[in-house]
Enzyme design. Sequence first.
Site, short mmCIF file in Angstrom:
data_model
loop_
_atom_site.label_atom_id
_atom_site.label_comp_id
_atom_site.label_asym_id
_atom_site.label_seq_id
_atom_site.Cartn_x
_atom_site.Cartn_y
_atom_site.Cartn_z
N LYS A 41 2.93 -11.09 -2.63
CA LYS A 41 1.84 -11.34 -3.58
C LYS A 41 2.17 -12.43 -4.60
O LYS A 41 1.27 -13.12 -5.08
CB LYS A 41 1.48 -10.05 -4.31
CG LYS A 41 0.89 -9.01 -3.38
CD LYS A 41 0.51 -7.78 -4.18
CE LYS A 41 -0.03 -6.72 -3.25
NZ LYS A 41 -0.54 -5.57 -3.99
N GLU A 67 0.59 -8.48 -14.12
CA GLU A 67 -0.75 -9.05 -14.15
C GLU A 67 -1.51 -8.39 -15.29
O GLU A 67 -1.30 -7.19 -15.54
CB GLU A 67 -1.46 -8.65 -12.85
CG GLU A 67 -2.01 -9.79 -12.05
CD GLU A 67 -2.52 -9.31 -10.70
OE1 GLU A 67 -2.09 -9.88 -9.70
OE2 GLU A 67 -3.34 -8.38 -10.64
N GLU A 75 -8.50 -10.81 -1.11
CA GLU A 75 -9.05 -9.84 -2.05
C GLU A 75 -9.16 -10.47 -3.44
O GLU A 75 -8.25 -11.19 -3.88
CB GLU A 75 -8.16 -8.59 -2.10
CG GLU A 75 -8.11 -7.85 -0.78
CD GLU A 75 -7.45 -6.48 -0.87
OE1 GLU A 75 -7.79 -5.63 -0.03
OE2 GLU A 75 -6.60 -6.27 -1.77
N ARG A 95 -3.93 -9.37 8.17
CA ARG A 95 -4.07 -8.45 9.31
C ARG A 95 -5.51 -7.99 9.37
O ARG A 95 -6.31 -8.33 8.51
CB ARG A 95 -3.17 -7.23 9.06
CG ARG A 95 -3.48 -6.62 7.68
CD ARG A 95 -2.78 -5.31 7.45
NE ARG A 95 -2.82 -4.87 6.07
CZ ARG A 95 -3.80 -4.16 5.51
NH1 ARG A 95 -4.87 -3.82 6.21
NH2 ARG A 95 -3.74 -3.80 4.24
P1 ADP Z 1 -7.08 -2.01 3.80
O1 ADP Z 1 -6.41 -3.04 2.94
O2 ADP Z 1 -7.21 -2.37 5.23
O3 ADP Z 1 -8.25 -1.43 3.17
P2 ADP Z 1 -5.29 0.06 3.05
O4 ADP Z 1 -4.82 -0.61 1.81
O5 ADP Z 1 -5.97 1.36 2.98
O6 ADP Z 1 -6.08 -0.88 3.97
O7 ADP Z 1 -4.05 0.17 4.03
C1 ADP Z 1 -4.23 0.50 5.39
C2 ADP Z 1 -3.03 1.24 5.84
O8 ADP Z 1 -1.92 0.41 5.79
C3 ADP Z 1 -2.69 2.43 4.99
O9 ADP Z 1 -2.14 3.40 5.84
C4 ADP Z 1 -1.66 1.89 4.02
O10 ADP Z 1 -0.83 2.89 3.53
C5 ADP Z 1 -0.94 0.92 4.91
N1 ADP Z 1 -0.40 -0.26 4.24
C6 ADP Z 1 -1.08 -1.24 3.63
N2 ADP Z 1 -0.27 -2.20 3.18
C7 ADP Z 1 0.99 -1.83 3.52
C8 ADP Z 1 2.29 -2.40 3.34
N3 ADP Z 1 2.48 -3.55 2.72
N4 ADP Z 1 3.35 -1.72 3.82
C9 ADP Z 1 3.18 -0.55 4.45
N5 ADP Z 1 1.99 0.03 4.66
C10 ADP Z 1 0.91 -0.58 4.19
P1 ADP Z 2 -2.62 -3.20 -2.76
O1 ADP Z 2 -1.73 -4.21 -2.11
O2 ADP Z 2 -1.96 -1.91 -3.00
O3 ADP Z 2 -3.94 -3.13 -2.06
P2 ADP Z 2 -3.95 -4.79 -4.82
O4 ADP Z 2 -3.26 -5.85 -5.58
O5 ADP Z 2 -4.88 -5.21 -3.75
O6 ADP Z 2 -2.86 -3.80 -4.23
O7 ADP Z 2 -4.71 -3.85 -5.83
C1 ADP Z 2 -5.26 -2.63 -5.43
C2 ADP Z 2 -6.34 -2.20 -6.41
O8 ADP Z 2 -5.79 -2.06 -7.73
C3 ADP Z 2 -7.48 -3.20 -6.58
O9 ADP Z 2 -8.48 -3.06 -5.60
C4 ADP Z 2 -7.98 -2.83 -7.97
O10 ADP Z 2 -8.78 -1.69 -7.95
C5 ADP Z 2 -6.70 -2.49 -8.70
N1 ADP Z 2 -6.16 -3.69 -9.39
C6 ADP Z 2 -5.28 -4.58 -8.86
N2 ADP Z 2 -4.98 -5.55 -9.74
C7 ADP Z 2 -5.69 -5.29 -10.85
C8 ADP Z 2 -5.82 -5.92 -12.15
N3 ADP Z 2 -5.13 -7.02 -12.45
N4 ADP Z 2 -6.64 -5.36 -13.05
C9 ADP Z 2 -7.34 -4.23 -12.75
N5 ADP Z 2 -7.26 -3.60 -11.58
C10 ADP Z 2 -6.45 -4.10 -10.62
MG MG Z 3 -5.24 -4.73 -1.78
#
Ligand code: ADP
Ligand code: ADP
Ligand code: MG
Length: 457
Positions: free
Chosen positions: A117, A201, A275, A293
């Site tokens: 990230k 962030e 995203e 992916r």
């Molecule tokens: P999406 O981003 O497709 O909405 P999720 O965030 O729900 O999906 O993640 C989909 C699946 O992949 C979940 O089982 C989550 O725990 C797993 N997952 C997502 N990112 C990672 C990662 N960086 N390492 C391991 N598992 C991950």
């Molecule tokens: P992941 O890899 O676990 O999906 P993300 O960076 O995509 O992590 O963040 C997951 C969720 O967390 C976002 O969809 C949002 O709801 C919340 N989030 C992430 N970053 C921020 C931010 N800077 N401020 C507020 N909410 C956030």
């Molecule tokens: Mg995310």
Amino acid sequence: MAIRRLFVANRGEIAVRIIRAAHTLGIEAVQAYSEADADMLAVRLADHAVCVGPPQAAKSYLNAPRLISAARDSGCDAIHPGYGFLSESAAFVEAVEAAGLTFVGPSATTIRCMGDKVAARIAATKVGVPVVPGSEGRIETAEAAGAAAETVGYPVLIKAAAGGGGRGIRVACNEDELRALAPQARAEAQAAFGDGGLYLERSLNSPRHIEVQILGDGQRAVHCYERECSLQRRRQKLWEEAPAACLDQAARERICRSAVALAESVAYRGAGTLEYLYDETTGEFFFIEMNTRIQVEHPVTEMVTGIDLVASMIRVAGGESLSLSQEDVVLSGHAIEVRINAEDPANDFMPFPGVIEKLEIPSADNVRFDTMLYEGYVVPPFYDSLLGKLIVHGNDRVEALGILAGALDNLRISGVKTTIPLHRTLAADAAVRTGNFHTQFLESWLETRTLIADQEV
Ligand code: ADP
Ligand code: ADP
Ligand code: MG
């Protein structure tokens, strides 16, 4: 070289989805399974299946050498990683290619750049895509964290550079909290992702989560418009829509074009998602991460564009160039997906593995159920709780909500608790129906609502 035999290095509903896409392309599918998954639906649907180890994911679905030799020994020429597990591992891509196999996804170089990230924020900034104000790079010490947070402004989010699935994220409202929480976040990230790298962030107040679907062939990319995934619990999506009803046409064009620019700047190949967080009050959007992916919620995009995203990523991996131009991607109607998890929403979403005693699936042209279930299937306790995804398509959002409510009434799963009651309640909720929600909406909503009871089968 076109793919003839595809190894599916994943499980559950996405394995089923990948096998179906392979078969529509005339490609044979070989399914990997752990000892706990010998009876899963994907094993039954595949042309061939290979046991890749014990139930623990670390010894099976995350066991790269074992997966690669199983793929080679079963005569496969390519590996599809699905989501989660090894799907975003650049080292896995290199090992797959070193074994003479094709990885269905982007190159290791692209994953290194966009899967991390911190690196992705830098790539975004380079092409002028705004990111959430945050630390310049990774944060290594408590002092550096404190200094970065002063500049960024509290409250801050401590995030894992390698994060995913909502894990490794903490909110700190002041320096004391930052000092207390950063070590926890580091330990969680190290355990979950094998990388304790952190960054900071600014925590945005009540943003919406908007994401753009991309398809690329390494030369050129198109967007397949956006999804809104603001209904989340613990930063995990539970309900997703396409398109995002809160965007007007100008904002939609802006965010989608920025995603294409960013994807092309890293020579993106395959299906991917950028995203963003969207501040409705100012109309500003901020890139947060790329998922290199296929995503769980890809079907809503398929419903509104008619594009088979999984087949497209397999074709591109086989060496075809993208056949679509941007004008070919046309939005039609509105789609909603709800995640059906084996969890008890009335009891803090406690996981609920068990036997599927009865299963009734709604059937209609505008309803799709992507699932791993059949009657008699035993949901194992070792993996994530997603059982399936109910997806509906209407001419507009109101129609889609109506179809969703009907489909939820006709989806009956007995033997395990599921998130169906949650979705029935959400589908009837006034704020949800008017689209008046954001990423922090669902958790407080859950504290004040009694869920509509499950239907008896
Ligand atoms: P999406 O981003 O497709 O909405 P999720 O965030 O729900 O999906 O993640 C989909 C699946 O992949 C979940 O089982 C989550 O725990 C797993 N997952 C997502 N990112 C990672 C990662 N960086 N390492 C391991 N598992 C991950
Ligand atoms: P992941 O890899 O676990 O999906 P993300 O960076 O995509 O992590 O963040 C997951 C969720 O967390 C976002 O969809 C949002 O709801 C919340 N989030 C992430 N970053 C921020 C931010 N800077 N401020 C507020 N909410 C956030
Ligand atoms: Mg995310």
